[in-house]
Design a protein around this motif. Sequence first.
Motif, PDB file in Angstrom:
ATOM      1  N   PHE A 279      -2.098  -2.987  -7.366  1.00  0.00           N
ATOM      2  CA  PHE A 279      -2.658  -2.810  -6.066  1.00  0.00           C
ATOM      3  C   PHE A 279      -4.135  -3.041  -5.835  1.00  0.00           C
ATOM      4  O   PHE A 279      -4.698  -3.443  -5.040  1.00  0.00           O
ATOM      5  CB  PHE A 279      -2.216  -1.341  -5.546  1.00  0.00           C
ATOM      6  CG  PHE A 279      -2.715  -1.275  -3.995  1.00  0.00           C
ATOM      7  CD1 PHE A 279      -2.084  -1.737  -3.075  1.00  0.00           C
ATOM      8  CD2 PHE A 279      -3.908  -0.460  -3.590  1.00  0.00           C
ATOM      9  CE1 PHE A 279      -2.452  -1.606  -1.698  1.00  0.00           C
ATOM     10  CE2 PHE A 279      -4.265  -0.409  -2.394  1.00  0.00           C
ATOM     11  CZ  PHE A 279      -3.586  -0.880  -1.224  1.00  0.00           C
TER      12      PHE A 279
ATOM     13  N   PRO B 244      -3.854   3.886   0.411  1.00  0.00           N
ATOM     14  CA  PRO B 244      -2.612   3.843  -0.155  1.00  0.00           C
ATOM     15  C   PRO B 244      -1.780   5.058  -0.487  1.00  0.00           C
ATOM     16  O   PRO B 244      -2.415   6.068  -0.584  1.00  0.00           O
ATOM     17  CB  PRO B 244      -3.007   3.037  -1.357  1.00  0.00           C
ATOM     18  CG  PRO B 244      -4.271   2.601  -1.473  1.00  0.00           C
ATOM     19  CD  PRO B 244      -4.815   3.467  -0.250  1.00  0.00           C
TER      20      PRO B 244
ATOM     21  N   PRO C 239       0.771  -1.255   0.134  1.00  0.00           N
ATOM     22  CA  PRO C 239      -0.057   0.024  -0.117  1.00  0.00           C
ATOM     23  C   PRO C 239       0.680   1.413  -0.033  1.00  0.00           C
ATOM     24  O   PRO C 239       0.204   2.547   0.037  1.00  0.00           O
ATOM     25  CB  PRO C 239      -0.866  -0.052   1.301  1.00  0.00           C
ATOM     26  CG  PRO C 239      -0.003  -1.203   2.212  1.00  0.00           C
ATOM     27  CD  PRO C 239       0.575  -1.965   1.116  1.00  0.00           C
TER      28      PRO C 239
END
Length: 181
Positions: free
Chosen positions: A177, A139, A16
């Motif tokens: 991600f 993040p 993250p």
Amino acid sequence: MPAIDAAGYPSMSAQPIAAIFYPPESDPTPVLAQFVRALQARGVSLAGAIQHDTGPRATCTMELELLPSGRRMPMSQYLGSGSTSCRLDPAAMAEAAITVQAAIADGAELAVFNKFGSQEALGDGLRDEMAATVMAGVPLITAVGERFLDAWTEFTGGDYDRLNCSADAALAWWDAFNTPD
């Protein structure tokens, strides 16, 4: 820290936290700006700030572009022609910090910070906002000058993805991600 392939892309699920590393003679601002514009076009909700140099390097004249609004504000102050002190305006940094905190509270999907530089390495700048962002589960991506690698690694505990200085590498990190394993 996950392995990064030759093109600068994460080769496994992304952390993250991501850092775009750049050498001393490089300016990561265009890379961050291109990354931000691409994510804005996708409708990603952003928080953070991007630095823009607005004058000759010797004058150290800078602005922060605050996200998500895009509003620009001066972040340097004039200290006189003979001054060798840091020209960073503490009031501007405080305003940027409040703006970042509000955007995180409003549900930002990602925080983009102009850099983890000398101020952050010393515990100042937007370092507290970076930590609060991660603690809030949002993040984070920032640029890190190679000379600040040790301070950055200490700050993150080594849990970050190292990216090449390109918008494509940053976009690949964001896509990795957001892709479930």
